[in-house]
Design an enzyme around this catalytic site. Sequence first.
Site, PDB file in Angstrom:
ATOM      1  N   GLY A   9       0.844  -1.188   0.000  1.00 12.65           N
ATOM      2  CA  GLY A   9       0.000   0.000   0.000  1.00 12.65           C
ATOM      3  C   GLY A   9       0.873   1.230   0.000  1.00 12.65           C
ATOM      4  O   GLY A   9       2.102   1.141   0.076  1.00 12.65           O
ATOM      5  N   MET A  11       2.174   4.963   1.640  1.00  8.73           N
ATOM      6  CA  MET A  11       2.419   5.435   2.991  1.00  8.73           C
ATOM      7  C   MET A  11       1.081   5.852   3.611  1.00  8.73           C
ATOM      8  O   MET A  11       0.126   6.182   2.902  1.00  8.73           O
ATOM      9  CB  MET A  11       3.385   6.625   2.972  1.00  8.73           C
ATOM     10  CG  MET A  11       4.740   6.303   2.363  1.00  8.73           C
ATOM     11  SD  MET A  11       5.862   7.724   2.278  1.00  8.73           S
ATOM     12  CE  MET A  11       6.368   7.834   3.996  1.00  8.73           C
ATOM     13  N   GLY A  14      -1.482   2.185   7.014  1.00  3.17           N
ATOM     14  CA  GLY A  14      -1.564   1.304   8.172  1.00  3.17           C
ATOM     15  C   GLY A  14      -0.785   0.012   8.064  1.00  3.17           C
ATOM     16  O   GLY A  14      -1.079  -0.956   8.786  1.00  3.17           O
ATOM     17  N   SER A  16       2.370  -0.786   9.014  1.00  2.00           N
ATOM     18  CA  SER A  16       3.093  -1.153  10.234  1.00  2.00           C
ATOM     19  C   SER A  16       2.135  -1.499  11.366  1.00  2.00           C
ATOM     20  O   SER A  16       2.414  -2.375  12.183  1.00  2.00           O
ATOM     21  CB  SER A  16       4.030  -0.008  10.662  1.00  2.00           C
ATOM     22  OG  SER A  16       5.020   0.222   9.674  1.00  2.00           O
ATOM     23  N   GLU A  87       8.844  -2.718   6.121  1.00  2.00           N
ATOM     24  CA  GLU A  87       9.691  -1.912   5.218  1.00  2.00           C
ATOM     25  C   GLU A  87      10.440  -2.808   4.230  1.00  2.00           C
ATOM     26  O   GLU A  87      11.610  -2.579   3.903  1.00  2.00           O
ATOM     27  CB  GLU A  87      10.686  -1.059   6.027  1.00  2.00           C
ATOM     28  CG  GLU A  87      10.067  -0.206   7.107  1.00  2.00           C
ATOM     29  CD  GLU A  87       9.187   0.931   6.571  1.00  2.00           C
ATOM     30  OE1 GLU A  87       9.126   1.113   5.337  1.00  2.00           O
ATOM     31  OE2 GLU A  87       8.559   1.618   7.392  1.00  2.00           O
TER      32      GLU A  87
END
Length: 215
Positions: A9, A11, A14, A16, A87
């Site tokens: 997705g 930045m 959601g 993380s 990441e």
Amino acid sequence: MAELVFFSGTMDCGKSTLALQLDHNHAEAGRGGVLYTRQDRAGAEVLSSRLGLRRPAVEVGDETDFWEDVVRRRRRGDRVDYLVCDESQFYTPTQIEQLAQLVDEMGVDVYAFGITADFRTKLFPGSARLVELADRLEVLQVPALCWCGARATHNARTVGGRMTVEGEQVVVGDTGPGEEIGYEVLCRRHHMRRMTHAVARATAELPETLPFEIG
């Protein structure tokens, strides 16, 4: 069977937060896992979300070998049933191949979270390899929004509020206001026009289109 799953997705969507929730759910079910991240906005060796959640994590570098790390952990008696890799766009293609090998050869579930494309709309090498190898691709269902209210589909790098398409592919930043060098999520239309929120606000008295013709 174990899976390599890529959750992608823009930045602010959601990723993380979901990574931390997924780790919590699996740990509560009695499974053993390892959290990995690279260049998190909060610093080294931490996986954080914009909601304020954070957990210690293994910092990934170019030298990290996921296969060797899992083998070492299992040899010392650690239980490793799954990996949460945040990441993952910053991982090397070779590291993505190591993750796939762990799924196939050791039966370890791998849940990778990352951005697909950079601020120039070019695929990150790690994300490209994940798209090629993943058993399953999941687009996060909580959409980030462009300043216009449309679904954000592109990441823009900004300098002083203005979009730039120059510079290194990887420059760590955030989407918070007031960042000299930062990021903003935009719909495709406004990304193509390089119209960030700051630019739109500065030209608010000049609408992009008029609702009538001037004769």
